[in-house]
Motif scaffolding. Sequence first.
Motif, PDB file in Angstrom:
ATOM      1  N   LEU A 132       0.828  -1.213   0.000  1.00 30.10           N
ATOM      2  CA  LEU A 132       0.000   0.000   0.000  1.00 30.10           C
ATOM      3  C   LEU A 132       0.860   1.261   0.000  1.00 30.10           C
ATOM      4  O   LEU A 132       0.547   2.242  -0.688  1.00 30.10           O
ATOM      5  CB  LEU A 132      -0.917   0.006   1.226  1.00 30.10           C
ATOM      6  N   TYR A 133       1.932   1.231   0.789  1.00 26.38           N
ATOM      7  CA  TYR A 133       2.845   2.379   0.853  1.00 26.38           C
ATOM      8  C   TYR A 133       3.387   2.686  -0.551  1.00 26.38           C
ATOM      9  O   TYR A 133       3.374   3.841  -1.003  1.00 26.38           O
ATOM     10  CB  TYR A 133       4.004   2.089   1.811  1.00 26.38           C
ATOM     11  N   ASP A 134       3.860   1.642  -1.232  1.00 25.08           N
ATOM     12  CA  ASP A 134       4.401   1.825  -2.584  1.00 25.08           C
ATOM     13  C   ASP A 134       3.340   2.352  -3.545  1.00 25.08           C
ATOM     14  O   ASP A 134       3.614   3.197  -4.400  1.00 25.08           O
ATOM     15  CB  ASP A 134       4.970   0.505  -3.109  1.00 25.08           C
ATOM     16  N   LEU A 135       2.124   1.852  -3.376  1.00 23.57           N
ATOM     17  CA  LEU A 135       1.012   2.262  -4.244  1.00 23.57           C
ATOM     18  C   LEU A 135       0.661   3.739  -4.039  1.00 23.57           C
ATOM     19  O   LEU A 135       0.479   4.504  -4.988  1.00 23.57           O
ATOM     20  CB  LEU A 135      -0.194   1.379  -3.931  1.00 23.57           C
ATOM     21  N   LEU A 136       0.582   4.142  -2.767  1.00 28.39           N
ATOM     22  CA  LEU A 136       0.164   5.513  -2.439  1.00 28.39           C
ATOM     23  C   LEU A 136       1.249   6.561  -2.673  1.00 28.39           C
ATOM     24  O   LEU A 136       0.976   7.756  -2.582  1.00 28.39           O
ATOM     25  CB  LEU A 136      -0.295   5.575  -0.979  1.00 28.39           C
ATOM     26  N   THR A 137       2.461   6.118  -2.967  1.00 29.44           N
ATOM     27  CA  THR A 137       3.539   7.078  -3.261  1.00 29.44           C
ATOM     28  C   THR A 137       3.914   7.083  -4.745  1.00 29.44           C
ATOM     29  O   THR A 137       4.889   7.721  -5.135  1.00 29.44           O
ATOM     30  CB  THR A 137       4.798   6.771  -2.414  1.00 29.44           C
ATOM     31  N   LYS A 138       3.156   6.368  -5.557  1.00 25.93           N
ATOM     32  CA  LYS A 138       3.397   6.376  -6.999  1.00 25.93           C
ATOM     33  C   LYS A 138       2.908   7.691  -7.607  1.00 25.93           C
ATOM     34  O   LYS A 138       1.805   8.158  -7.293  1.00 25.93           O
ATOM     35  CB  LYS A 138       2.673   5.205  -7.680  1.00 25.93           C
ATOM     36  N   GLY A 139       3.711   8.256  -8.489  1.00 27.86           N
ATOM     37  CA  GLY A 139       3.344   9.525  -9.132  1.00 27.86           C
ATOM     38  C   GLY A 139       2.028   9.458  -9.878  1.00 27.86           C
ATOM     39  O   GLY A 139       1.229  10.393  -9.842  1.00 27.86           O
ATOM     40  N   SER A 140       1.764   8.327 -10.556  1.00 28.98           N
ATOM     41  CA  SER A 140       0.528   8.184 -11.343  1.00 28.98           C
ATOM     42  C   SER A 140      -0.712   8.207 -10.458  1.00 28.98           C
ATOM     43  O   SER A 140      -1.792   8.608 -10.890  1.00 28.98           O
ATOM     44  CB  SER A 140       0.558   6.887 -12.150  1.00 28.98           C
ATOM     45  N   VAL A 141      -0.561   7.794  -9.197  1.00 26.13           N
ATOM     46  CA  VAL A 141      -1.689   7.787  -8.253  1.00 26.13           C
ATOM     47  C   VAL A 141      -1.838   9.149  -7.583  1.00 26.13           C
ATOM     48  O   VAL A 141      -2.944   9.689  -7.469  1.00 26.13           O
ATOM     49  CB  VAL A 141      -1.486   6.686  -7.181  1.00 26.13           C
ATOM     50  N   VAL A 142      -0.706   9.716  -7.151  1.00 24.31           N
ATOM     51  CA  VAL A 142      -0.735  10.984  -6.403  1.00 24.31           C
ATOM     52  C   VAL A 142      -1.161  12.146  -7.296  1.00 24.31           C
ATOM     53  O   VAL A 142      -2.028  12.945  -6.913  1.00 24.31           O
ATOM     54  CB  VAL A 142       0.647  11.276  -5.771  1.00 24.31           C
ATOM     55  N   PHE A 179       6.893   9.957  -4.125  1.00 24.60           N
ATOM     56  CA  PHE A 179       6.350  10.915  -3.167  1.00 24.60           C
ATOM     57  C   PHE A 179       6.469  10.341  -1.758  1.00 24.60           C
ATOM     58  O   PHE A 179       6.691   9.148  -1.583  1.00 24.60           O
ATOM     59  CB  PHE A 179       4.878  11.221  -3.483  1.00 24.60           C
ATOM     60  N   THR A 180       6.312  11.202  -0.774  1.00 20.80           N
ATOM     61  CA  THR A 180       6.311  10.735   0.617  1.00 20.80           C
ATOM     62  C   THR A 180       4.885  10.787   1.156  1.00 20.80           C
ATOM     63  O   THR A 180       4.025  11.469   0.596  1.00 20.80           O
ATOM     64  CB  THR A 180       7.220  11.619   1.490  1.00 20.80           C
ATOM     65  N   LEU A 181       4.661  10.087   2.243  1.00 25.15           N
ATOM     66  CA  LEU A 181       3.329  10.026   2.842  1.00 25.15           C
ATOM     67  C   LEU A 181       3.281  10.784   4.157  1.00 25.15           C
ATOM     68  O   LEU A 181       4.265  10.844   4.892  1.00 25.15           O
ATOM     69  CB  LEU A 181       2.924   8.578   3.100  1.00 25.15           C
ATOM     70  N   GLY A 182       2.097  11.303   4.449  1.00 23.91           N
ATOM     71  CA  GLY A 182       1.844  11.856   5.775  1.00 23.91           C
ATOM     72  C   GLY A 182       2.379  13.254   6.019  1.00 23.91           C
ATOM     73  O   GLY A 182       2.881  13.928   5.121  1.00 23.91           O
ATOM     74  N   VAL A 183       2.261  13.672   7.272  1.00 25.50           N
ATOM     75  CA  VAL A 183       2.690  14.999   7.741  1.00 25.50           C
ATOM     76  C   VAL A 183       3.854  14.797   8.707  1.00 25.50           C
ATOM     77  O   VAL A 183       3.757  13.966   9.624  1.00 25.50           O
ATOM     78  CB  VAL A 183       1.517  15.721   8.460  1.00 25.50           C
ATOM     79  N   PRO A 184       4.958  15.520   8.518  1.00 23.78           N
ATOM     80  CA  PRO A 184       6.116  15.357   9.413  1.00 23.78           C
ATOM     81  C   PRO A 184       5.733  15.553  10.888  1.00 23.78           C
ATOM     82  O   PRO A 184       4.927  16.429  11.215  1.00 23.78           O
ATOM     83  CB  PRO A 184       7.079  16.459   8.957  1.00 23.78           C
ATOM     84  N   ASP A 185       6.297  14.705  11.748  1.00 25.82           N
ATOM     85  CA  ASP A 185       6.106  14.780  13.207  1.00 25.82           C
ATOM     86  C   ASP A 185       4.681  14.491  13.673  1.00 25.82           C
ATOM     87  O   ASP A 185       4.303  14.847  14.787  1.00 25.82           O
ATOM     88  CB  ASP A 185       6.548  16.163  13.741  1.00 25.82           C
ATOM     89  N   GLU A 186       3.872  13.885  12.793  1.00 28.67           N
ATOM     90  CA  GLU A 186       2.519  13.473  13.185  1.00 28.67           C
ATOM     91  C   GLU A 186       2.326  11.996  12.850  1.00 28.67           C
ATOM     92  O   GLU A 186       2.834  11.531  11.827  1.00 28.67           O
ATOM     93  CB  GLU A 186       1.451  14.290  12.438  1.00 28.67           C
ATOM     94  N   PRO A 187       1.595  11.258  13.693  1.00 31.21           N
ATOM     95  CA  PRO A 187       1.316   9.847  13.355  1.00 31.21           C
ATOM     96  C   PRO A 187       0.581   9.767  12.017  1.00 31.21           C
ATOM     97  O   PRO A 187      -0.293  10.595  11.737  1.00 31.21           O
ATOM     98  CB  PRO A 187       0.420   9.376  14.501  1.00 31.21           C
ATOM     99  N   PHE A 188       0.912   8.750  11.230  1.00 27.20           N
ATOM    100  CA  PHE A 188       0.303   8.645   9.910  1.00 27.20           C
ATOM    101  C   PHE A 188      -1.182   8.276   9.995  1.00 27.20           C
ATOM    102  O   PHE A 188      -1.595   7.450  10.801  1.00 27.20           O
ATOM    103  CB  PHE A 188       1.011   7.598   9.046  1.00 27.20           C
ATOM    104  N   SER A 189      -1.950   8.913   9.128  1.00 26.38           N
ATOM    105  CA  SER A 189      -3.367   8.592   8.966  1.00 26.38           C
ATOM    106  C   SER A 189      -3.702   8.690   7.483  1.00 26.38           C
ATOM    107  O   SER A 189      -3.139   9.527   6.765  1.00 26.38           O
ATOM    108  CB  SER A 189      -4.238   9.575   9.760  1.00 26.38           C
ATOM    109  N   PHE A 190      -4.599   7.836   7.011  1.00 22.18           N
ATOM    110  CA  PHE A 190      -4.985   7.883   5.595  1.00 22.18           C
ATOM    111  C   PHE A 190      -5.632   9.220   5.221  1.00 22.18           C
ATOM    112  O   PHE A 190      -5.665   9.587   4.052  1.00 22.18           O
ATOM    113  CB  PHE A 190      -5.922   6.728   5.254  1.00 22.18           C
ATOM    114  N   THR A 191      -6.145   9.930   6.205  1.00 27.06           N
ATOM    115  CA  THR A 191      -6.756  11.240   5.927  1.00 27.06           C
ATOM    116  C   THR A 191      -5.713  12.250   5.449  1.00 27.06           C
ATOM    117  O   THR A 191      -6.068  13.293   4.900  1.00 27.06           O
ATOM    118  CB  THR A 191      -7.454  11.795   7.182  1.00 27.06           C
ATOM    119  N   GLN A 192      -4.430  11.959   5.663  1.00 25.49           N
ATOM    120  CA  GLN A 192      -3.358  12.864   5.235  1.00 25.49           C
ATOM    121  C   GLN A 192      -2.989  12.670   3.767  1.00 25.49           C
ATOM    122  O   GLN A 192      -2.248  13.476   3.210  1.00 25.49           O
ATOM    123  CB  GLN A 192      -2.113  12.641   6.104  1.00 25.49           C
TER     124      GLN A 192
END
Length: 258
Positions: free
Chosen positions: A154-164, A215-228
């Motif tokens: 999922l991480y790899d999928l959500l950081t793909k340029g074609s998806v983002v 691409f990277t996921l999430g917001v720095p210094d915050e726990p990851f959530s799919f809402t990000q």
Amino acid sequence: MQQELEVWKEQASHMWNVANDYLREVPPNQLYAAAAIALFTTLLLLLLRLLKRTKSNTIVLTGLSGSGKTVIFYQLRDGSTHQGTVTSMEPNEDTFILHSETTKVIKPVHIVDVPGHSRLRPKLDEYLPLAAGIVFVVDALDFLPNCRAASEYLYDLLTKGSVVRKKIPLLILCNKTDKVTAHTKEFIRRQIEKEIDKLRVSRNAVSDADVTNEFTLGVPDEPFSFTQCVNKVTTADASGLTGELSQLEEFIREHVKP
């Protein structure tokens, strides 16, 4: 009325003569260039309108091997399990009206079931640019032993340029939730978020030269959530074997309009 018409005719004739005189003074090369620009602009506008109207009808099914993608594919198409099927080594691909909608006049959907084996995942890149939505299938019955592998995928999928870049919506489809010992979609979502949070830290620690994600996921210094995520990520229950796919069908029709 007749007088007004005559006045209008005279004005039109005068304007035509003025335009004619002006065109005679303009060099032919300039006229050709202006006509070419006008034609190009018109064609470009028509093409942009056409592209706006032509929306994708492709839904990509993906996930780990054994999660039940192929059973879900056949349930959507035929309303049967094809005797449980076996692990696919090639994408299953077809365009059809969903089995539950066969009595309606409705837009067909192009469904692609991409094999989950790690060696076959590069095939996914052929279909993602065409996708109106992505369905990531998770085995809710055998989730915990596969949580890490599913989260990495999922991480790899959500950081793909074609998806983002296209903000392609993604549905985490928790399959086999009809079983008593299956994990809930809320539990699965939370566990994957925690696992992706760990992955995010470890991958960010890798040198830039070794990072393969666009691409990277999430917001720095915050726990990851799919809402990000820039694209919408939701979860749903399903049972491929019993054919209970109503939440999946809602997702499909949200992004492939009838």
